[in-house]
Design an enzyme around this catalytic site. Structure first.
Site, PDB file in Angstrom:
ATOM      1  N   GLU A 142      -2.385 -24.745  17.652  1.00 39.11           N
ATOM      2  CA  GLU A 142      -3.783 -24.613  18.049  1.00 39.11           C
ATOM      3  C   GLU A 142      -4.281 -25.906  18.702  1.00 39.11           C
ATOM      4  O   GLU A 142      -3.653 -26.965  18.575  1.00 39.11           O
ATOM      5  CB  GLU A 142      -4.630 -24.302  16.807  1.00 39.11           C
ATOM      6  CG  GLU A 142      -4.235 -23.016  16.069  1.00 39.11           C
ATOM      7  CD  GLU A 142      -4.660 -21.741  16.783  1.00 39.11           C
ATOM      8  OE1 GLU A 142      -4.861 -21.748  18.020  1.00 39.11           O
ATOM      9  OE2 GLU A 142      -4.782 -20.708  16.093  1.00 39.11           O
ATOM     10  N   HIS A 190      -3.281 -22.017  23.082  1.00 46.34           N
ATOM     11  CA  HIS A 190      -2.207 -22.272  22.108  1.00 46.34           C
ATOM     12  C   HIS A 190      -0.883 -21.713  22.614  1.00 46.34           C
ATOM     13  O   HIS A 190      -0.849 -20.749  23.383  1.00 46.34           O
ATOM     14  CB  HIS A 190      -2.567 -21.768  20.699  1.00 46.34           C
ATOM     15  CG  HIS A 190      -2.526 -20.299  20.476  1.00 46.34           C
ATOM     16  ND1 HIS A 190      -3.306 -19.663  19.527  1.00 46.34           N
ATOM     17  CD2 HIS A 190      -1.814 -19.301  21.037  1.00 46.34           C
ATOM     18  CE1 HIS A 190      -3.053 -18.377  19.529  1.00 46.34           C
ATOM     19  NE2 HIS A 190      -2.160 -18.128  20.433  1.00 46.34           N
ATOM     20  N   ASP A 195       7.078 -17.747  15.312  1.00 44.18           N
ATOM     21  CA  ASP A 195       6.116 -17.898  14.223  1.00 44.18           C
ATOM     22  C   ASP A 195       6.017 -16.649  13.349  1.00 44.18           C
ATOM     23  O   ASP A 195       6.572 -15.599  13.683  1.00 44.18           O
ATOM     24  CB  ASP A 195       4.724 -18.252  14.795  1.00 44.18           C
ATOM     25  CG  ASP A 195       4.391 -17.484  16.075  1.00 44.18           C
ATOM     26  OD1 ASP A 195       4.984 -16.422  16.305  1.00 44.18           O
ATOM     27  OD2 ASP A 195       3.546 -17.963  16.844  1.00 44.18           O
ATOM     28  N   ASN A 230      -7.134 -19.726  23.987  1.00 40.42           N
ATOM     29  CA  ASN A 230      -7.546 -21.124  23.772  1.00 40.42           C
ATOM     30  C   ASN A 230      -6.457 -22.120  24.157  1.00 40.42           C
ATOM     31  O   ASN A 230      -6.564 -23.307  23.873  1.00 40.42           O
ATOM     32  CB  ASN A 230      -7.937 -21.338  22.295  1.00 40.42           C
ATOM     33  CG  ASN A 230      -6.766 -21.144  21.335  1.00 40.42           C
ATOM     34  OD1 ASN A 230      -5.655 -20.832  21.762  1.00 40.42           O
ATOM     35  ND2 ASN A 230      -7.012 -21.316  20.060  1.00 40.42           N
TER      36      ASN A 230
HETATM   37  C1  F6R Z   1       3.245 -15.064  19.389  1.00 42.60           C
HETATM   38  C2  F6R Z   1       2.650 -16.341  19.669  1.00 42.60           C
HETATM   39  C3  F6R Z   1       1.305 -16.502  20.337  1.00 42.60           C
HETATM   40  C4  F6R Z   1       1.048 -15.482  21.453  1.00 42.60           C
HETATM   41  C5  F6R Z   1      -0.335 -15.697  22.051  1.00 42.60           C
HETATM   42  C6  F6R Z   1      -0.652 -14.636  23.085  1.00 42.60           C
HETATM   43  O1  F6R Z   1       4.495 -15.215  18.765  1.00 42.60           O
HETATM   44  O2  F6R Z   1       3.231 -17.308  19.334  1.00 42.60           O
HETATM   45  O3  F6R Z   1       1.205 -17.795  20.851  1.00 42.60           O
HETATM   46  O4  F6R Z   1       2.039 -15.627  22.439  1.00 42.60           O
HETATM   47  O5  F6R Z   1      -1.299 -15.642  21.040  1.00 42.60           O
HETATM   48  O6  F6R Z   1      -0.741 -13.388  22.465  1.00 42.60           O
HETATM   49  P1  F6R Z   1      -0.890 -12.056  23.297  1.00 42.60           P
HETATM   50  O7  F6R Z   1       0.372 -11.878  24.049  1.00 42.60           O
HETATM   51  O8  F6R Z   1      -1.085 -10.966  22.266  1.00 42.60           O
HETATM   52  O9  F6R Z   1      -2.071 -12.229  24.180  1.00 42.60           O
END
Ligand code: F6R
Length: 246
Positions: free
Chosen positions: A143, A138, A67, A136
Site C-alpha cells: 500500500e 499498490h 498475496d 491507489n
Molecule cells: C492481487 C493483487 C492486487 C491486484 C490489484 C488490482 O493479487 O496483488 O495488487 O492486482 O488490487 O486488482 P484488480 O485486478 O481486481 O483491479
C-alpha cells in the site's frame, strides 16, 4: 518501461498470454509469479485455452502468487487459493505441489512471511511476474507508504483497498483487514515483470505511473527501478495519458 496499448481488455489479455506462453515454450520449467483480482482473469482464460489450442504444458512450471488475505482458509470462497484454483490451476496440467500461495491461516503470519520469501529465493528468480495495479497505486498489497526494501510481510489493508475489494464479499465488514504480501523488493527480484492495467478505473493510476515520479506514495512507481517491465494497457486505462499528451 515498455508500454503496449491495446484497443480493449481482450486484446490486452491475449498479449499478456502470448508473452507467458513464449516463456514456457522456451523453458518448460519456468517460474511464474501470479496475481489475483479481476484484471488477470482474461489472461488466465487465454492460458487455459492454450493448453488444448496450442499444446502448452504446465507439467513442470512453478507458480508463486503475490498475496493472500489473513484469516481466510484455503477453501474460503474469496481466498486467493480458491481464486487461483477456479480461474487457472483446475484447468491446466499443473501439479498443485508446484503452486505457491501464502498461507493466510498459518499459526504465525510472521513466520509464514519468512517461509514464503525463502520459497521465492529457492525457486526464483521468477521468470515472469504478472502484476495488476490498485487504484491507489499498490502492487500486490504494498500500500502507499511501503518502503521499497520490503520483503514478504504482513500488511494492514487501507480503507480504499478494502472498499475496492468489498464487491467480492457480502459486506465491507467481511473484507479481511490484513494480508500477507510479497514486498516491493521481492517483486523486483523477478527477471521480467508484466503489469496489466485495464478499464477506466485504472486511468488515474496509469497516468500517475507514466509521470515517472518515483515515490513511496505510489508503490507501482518503484517499477521504474527494474530493467524489464512491460506495461500492458487498454485504451480505457490509457485514456488520460493520451488526452494530455496530445
Ligand atoms: C492481487 C493483487 C492486487 C491486484 C490489484 C488490482 O493479487 O496483488 O495488487 O492486482 O488490487 O486488482 P484488480 O485486478 O481486481 O483491479
Amino acid at each position: 518501461m515498455k508500454v503496449l496499448v491495446f484497443d480493449n481488455y481482450e486484446a490486452a489479455s491475449e498479449q499478456a498470454a502470448q508473452m507467458v506462453e513464449a516463456q514456457i515454450l522456451e523453458n518448460g520449467q519456468s517460474v511464474l509469479g501470479l496475481a489475483t483480482g479481476s484484471t488477470p482473469i482474461g489472461l488466465y482464460k487465454n492460458l487455459i485455452e492454450g493448453v488444448t489450442a496450442r499444446g502448452v504444458s504446465y507439467k513442470e512450471v512453478c507458480t508463486i502468487n503475490l498475496d493472500e488475505y489473513i484469516g481466510l482458509a484455503n477453501d474460503h470462497s474469496e481466498s486467493y487459493h480458491r481464486f487461483m484454483a477456479e480461474n487457472l490451476f483446475d484447468h491446466i496440467d499443473i501439479s498443485i505441489d508446484n503452486t505457491y500461495v501464502p498461507n493466510g491461516v498459518a499459526p504465525s503470519a510472521e513466520e509464514e512471511c519468512i517461509r514464503y520469501e525463502e520459497i521465492i529465493d529457492r525457486l526464483g528468480p521468477i521468470d515472469i511476474q504478472i502484476l495488476g495495479i490498485g487504484s491507489n497505486g499498490h502492487i500486490a498489497f504494498n500500500e502507499p507508504g511501503t518502503d521499497p526494501e520490503t520483503l514478504t510481510h504482513v500488511v494492514e489493508l487501507v480503507a480504499s483497498t478494502r472498499e475496492d475489494n468489498a464487491r467480492f464479499f457480502p459486506s465491507i465488514d467481511e473484507v479481511p483487514t490484513h494480508a500477507i504480501t510479497t514486498g516491493i523488493k521481492s517483486i523486483l527480484k523477478s527477471k521480467k515483470i508484466i503489469l496489466l492495467a485495464t478499464g477506466k478505473g485504472k486511468a488515474d493510476a496509469v497516468k500517475k505511473l507514466l509521470s515517472k515520479e518515483i515515490s513511496k506514495d505510489f508503490p507501482a512507481s518503484f517499477l521504474w527501478n527494474h530493467k524489464d517491465v512491460t506495461l500492458i494497457v487498454d485504451q480505457d486505462a490509457y485514456a488520460l495519458v493520451q488526452t494530455e499528451g496530445q
